[in-house]
Design a protein around this motif. Structure first.
Motif, PDB file in Angstrom:
ATOM      1  N   HIS A  68       2.733   3.391   4.305  1.00  0.00           N
ATOM      2  CA  HIS A  68       1.404   2.948   3.861  1.00  0.00           C
ATOM      3  C   HIS A  68       0.362   3.990   4.274  1.00  0.00           C
ATOM      4  CE1 HIS A  68      -1.676  -0.613   4.236  1.00  0.00           C
ATOM      5  NE2 HIS A  68      -1.644  -0.142   3.008  1.00  0.00           N
ATOM      6  N   ARG A  99      -0.671   5.079  -8.724  1.00  0.00           N
ATOM      7  CA  ARG A  99      -0.588   3.612  -8.707  1.00  0.00           C
ATOM      8  C   ARG A  99      -1.743   3.076  -9.536  1.00  0.00           C
ATOM      9  NH1 ARG A  99      -0.729   0.800  -3.004  1.00  0.00           N
ATOM     10  NH2 ARG A  99      -2.942   1.200  -3.212  1.00  0.00           N
ATOM     11  N   TYR A 145      -7.345  -7.453  -6.736  1.00  0.00           N
ATOM     12  CA  TYR A 145      -6.976  -6.483  -5.705  1.00  0.00           C
ATOM     13  C   TYR A 145      -6.942  -5.058  -6.289  1.00  0.00           C
ATOM     14  CZ  TYR A 145      -4.416  -3.086  -3.336  1.00  0.00           C
ATOM     15  OH  TYR A 145      -4.104  -1.873  -2.802  1.00  0.00           O
ATOM     16  N   HIS A 159       0.205  -7.029  -4.374  1.00  0.00           N
ATOM     17  CA  HIS A 159      -0.517  -7.424  -3.149  1.00  0.00           C
ATOM     18  C   HIS A 159      -0.135  -8.812  -2.631  1.00  0.00           C
ATOM     19  CE1 HIS A 159      -4.104  -6.892  -0.435  1.00  0.00           C
ATOM     20  NE2 HIS A 159      -3.598  -5.682  -0.495  1.00  0.00           N
ATOM     21  N   GLU A 214       1.799   7.340   0.489  1.00  0.00           N
ATOM     22  CA  GLU A 214       0.541   6.899  -0.124  1.00  0.00           C
ATOM     23  C   GLU A 214      -0.610   7.732   0.436  1.00  0.00           C
ATOM     24  OE1 GLU A 214      -0.572   2.827   0.651  1.00  0.00           O
ATOM     25  OE2 GLU A 214      -2.395   2.999  -0.543  1.00  0.00           O
ATOM     26  N   ASP A 239       0.756  -2.450  -7.573  1.00  0.00           N
ATOM     27  CA  ASP A 239       0.729  -3.283  -6.361  1.00  0.00           C
ATOM     28  C   ASP A 239       0.328  -4.710  -6.719  1.00  0.00           C
ATOM     29  OD1 ASP A 239       0.422  -4.331  -3.830  1.00  0.00           O
ATOM     30  OD2 ASP A 239      -0.931  -2.766  -3.097  1.00  0.00           O
ATOM     31  N   GLU A 263       5.056  -3.012  -6.056  1.00  0.00           N
ATOM     32  CA  GLU A 263       4.793  -3.175  -4.615  1.00  0.00           C
ATOM     33  C   GLU A 263       4.404  -4.608  -4.277  1.00  0.00           C
ATOM     34  OE1 GLU A 263       2.218  -0.045  -3.343  1.00  0.00           O
ATOM     35  OE2 GLU A 263       1.198  -1.268  -1.856  1.00  0.00           O
ATOM     36  N   ASN A 313      -7.552  -3.312  10.129  1.00  0.00           N
ATOM     37  CA  ASN A 313      -8.702  -3.547   9.258  1.00  0.00           C
ATOM     38  C   ASN A 313      -9.227  -4.978   9.394  1.00  0.00           C
ATOM     39  OD1 ASN A 313     -10.597  -2.874   7.345  1.00  0.00           O
ATOM     40  ND2 ASN A 313      -9.192  -2.875   5.598  1.00  0.00           N
ATOM     41  N   GLU A 353       3.840  -3.069   4.096  1.00  0.00           N
ATOM     42  CA  GLU A 353       2.625  -2.592   4.764  1.00  0.00           C
ATOM     43  C   GLU A 353       2.129  -3.540   5.847  1.00  0.00           C
ATOM     44  OE1 GLU A 353       0.366  -2.169   1.097  1.00  0.00           O
ATOM     45  OE2 GLU A 353      -0.967  -3.789   1.703  1.00  0.00           O
ATOM     46  N   ASP A 364      -7.920   2.637   5.304  1.00  0.00           N
ATOM     47  CA  ASP A 364      -8.181   1.906   6.549  1.00  0.00           C
ATOM     48  C   ASP A 364      -7.240   2.270   7.688  1.00  0.00           C
ATOM     49  OD1 ASP A 364      -7.149  -0.367   4.329  1.00  0.00           O
ATOM     50  OD2 ASP A 364      -6.009  -0.414   6.195  1.00  0.00           O
TER      51      ASP A 364
HETATM   52  C1  GCO Z   1      -2.249  -0.399  -0.124  1.00  0.00           C
HETATM   53  C2  GCO Z   1      -2.771  -1.683   0.440  1.00  0.00           C
HETATM   54  C3  GCO Z   1      -4.169  -1.656   0.899  1.00  0.00           C
HETATM   55  C4  GCO Z   1      -4.497  -2.927   1.669  1.00  0.00           C
HETATM   56  C5  GCO Z   1      -5.366  -2.580   2.821  1.00  0.00           C
HETATM   57  C6  GCO Z   1      -5.791  -3.772   3.624  1.00  0.00           C
HETATM   58  O1  GCO Z   1      -1.179  -0.460  -0.682  1.00  0.00           O
HETATM   59  O2  GCO Z   1      -2.889   0.627   0.045  1.00  0.00           O
HETATM   60  O3  GCO Z   1      -2.373  -2.776  -0.310  1.00  0.00           O
HETATM   61  O4  GCO Z   1      -5.084  -1.367  -0.112  1.00  0.00           O
HETATM   62  O5  GCO Z   1      -5.103  -3.875   0.869  1.00  0.00           O
HETATM   63  O6  GCO Z   1      -4.697  -1.664   3.619  1.00  0.00           O
HETATM   64  O7  GCO Z   1      -6.496  -3.368   4.749  1.00  0.00           O
END
Ligand code: GCO
Ligand code: MG
Length: 404
Positions: free
Chosen positions: A314, A149, A161, A214, A341, A212, A238, A39, A264, A318
């Protein structure tokens, strides 16, 4: 004469969002597809494949999947990293796809067969405020999902995020450069525990709740958050700390019983070896594409199995439906795969990549098509060419660049 790889071409297109696909054709006319999307850095991996991988694949035995993996990994000297591992991941998926088509078997069968009837998924729910978050949670539950989530707005921050201004979540912005977001970890930590507690209160004890962070907290903040949400009984928390700092998880682990998931952004088993061997996490979340394809994701998940860590790949929008297929085939055949996911895709993505896998009632199933069971609609892809798109970058309130 034995089969040979005759061509390997790379398709970069944007059916709703950018994807990089490698298509390998053999001398006996079989075609395999692999996803190599990174991505926001799509053209780098496309060039890696076109300029450096495709030419050396021509003439190789398409059945030599493991030897080709080693050839592309060890044979390059400059190892690892997201671009090269996604390129290898795409080739690996395409070769498993071809082997399935050659033997008239779905890939999961070649990986040892089913160990479960379906893969349980978790969906993504967000809301700037609690009512809109609960509304999305309810919609997933009404669809039959058992795991959600939850991501919420933070007072004082315009961007967070996982929370979108539109109905569906897509972090990459179509623009010539990344957008800039503002981030404040303390405001976030002050908000999230009460939101998660309210969601738990709303859904009852039976539903798996995930959250998450992030990669945005330092170890102390991560430990405080993980402790504060213990009464919620999360399925997992996460990416609490930046993933490259494996020692950070040691500190977090020592302070909480909240289950931890990370991975991820990992590309190889060496990125998470210490986390797994020391049981510092409960779930390893590598994406099949970014961790070198089915072959290497399986290595990671096997190490995890030895140490009682579960696999939970993951699956954001994307990664293309080809990666999702690879993940489902691997998950359905992997004993320690816990959950997948499933962020879901816009309709156009399903049109561009017609697939045998199905999603319903919170379950993913691989289908029985030979190989990975995903096709390309070239008309749809041609009609939607690549458009530059970037993930945002984040700054703290004082302007310091921080982890997005
Ligand atoms: C998730 C991820 C994504 C990422 C993305 C970045 O757990 O799905 O955190 O949302 O932010 O894949 O390209
Ligand atoms: Mg994540």
């Amino acid at each position: 004469m034995a089969d040979r790889i005759e061509s390997a071409d790379v398709i970069v297109a944007s059916p709703g969002r950018n994807y990089v696909t490698i298509r390998i054709t053999t001398s006996d006319g079989l075609v395999g597809l692999g996803d190599a999307t990174v991505n926001g850095r799509e053209l780098a991996v496309a060039s890696y494949l076109r300029d450096h991988v495709a030419p050396i694949l021509i003439g190789r035995d398409p059945n030599a999947i493991e030897d080709t993996w080693q050839y592309l990994y060890r044979g390059v000297y400059w190892r690892r990293g997201p671009i090269s591992m996604a390129a290898i991941g795409g080739v690996d998926m395409a070769l498993w796809d071809i082997l399935g088509k050659r033997t008239h078997q779905p890939v999961y069968q070649l990986l040892g067969g089913r160990v479960r009837q379906w893969l349980t998924t978790y969906r993504h729910a967000f809301g700037w405020d609690l009512p809109s978050l609960l509304d999305q949670v309810d919609r997933h539950l009404a669809d039959g999902c058992t795991h959600v989530r939850v991501q919420s707005g933070v007072p004082g921050l315009d961007t967070v995020y996982g929370v979108s201004r539109t109905a569906s979540y897509e972090p990459a912005g179509r623009a010539a450069r990344p957008s800039e977001e503002r981030w404040d970890a303390e405001r976030y930590i002050a908000t999230v525990p009460a939101v998660l507690a309210a969601v738990r209160e709303h859904v009852g004890d039976e539903i798996g709740l995930l959250h998450d962070a992030h990669h945005r907290l330092n170890p102390n903040q991560a430990a405080r958050l993980a402790r504060a949400v213990e009464p919620v009984g999360l399925y997992w928390l996460e990416d609490v700390t930046p993933a490259e700092d494996q020692a950070a998880l040691e500190f977090v682990r020592a302070h909480t019983t909240t289950p931890l998931a990370i991975g991820e952004v990992f590309n190889t088993v060496w990125d998470c070896q210490r986390l797994i061997e020391n049981r510092l996490i409960d779930y390893i979340r590598c994406a099949v594409v970014h961790a070198g394809g089915i072959s290497h994701a399986r290595t990671i998940f096997t190490l995890a199995q030895v140490h009682g860590v579960q696999a939970a790949p993951h699956g954001p929008s994307d990664v293309s439906p080809i990666t999702l297929a690879a993940s489902i085939h691997l998950g359905i055949a992997t004993h320690n795969a816990a959950i997948q996911e499933y962020m879901g895709y816009p309709d156009l993505v399903h049109e561009a990549f017609p697939h045998a896998w199905t999603f319903s009632s919170g379950h993913l199933e691989p289908g029985e098509a030979p190989g990975l069971g995903v096709d390309l609609d070239e008309d749809v892809l041609r009609a939607h060419p690549y458009t530059a798109a970037y993930l945002p970058v984040a700054r703290r309130l004082d302007g310091t660049l921080t982890d997005w």
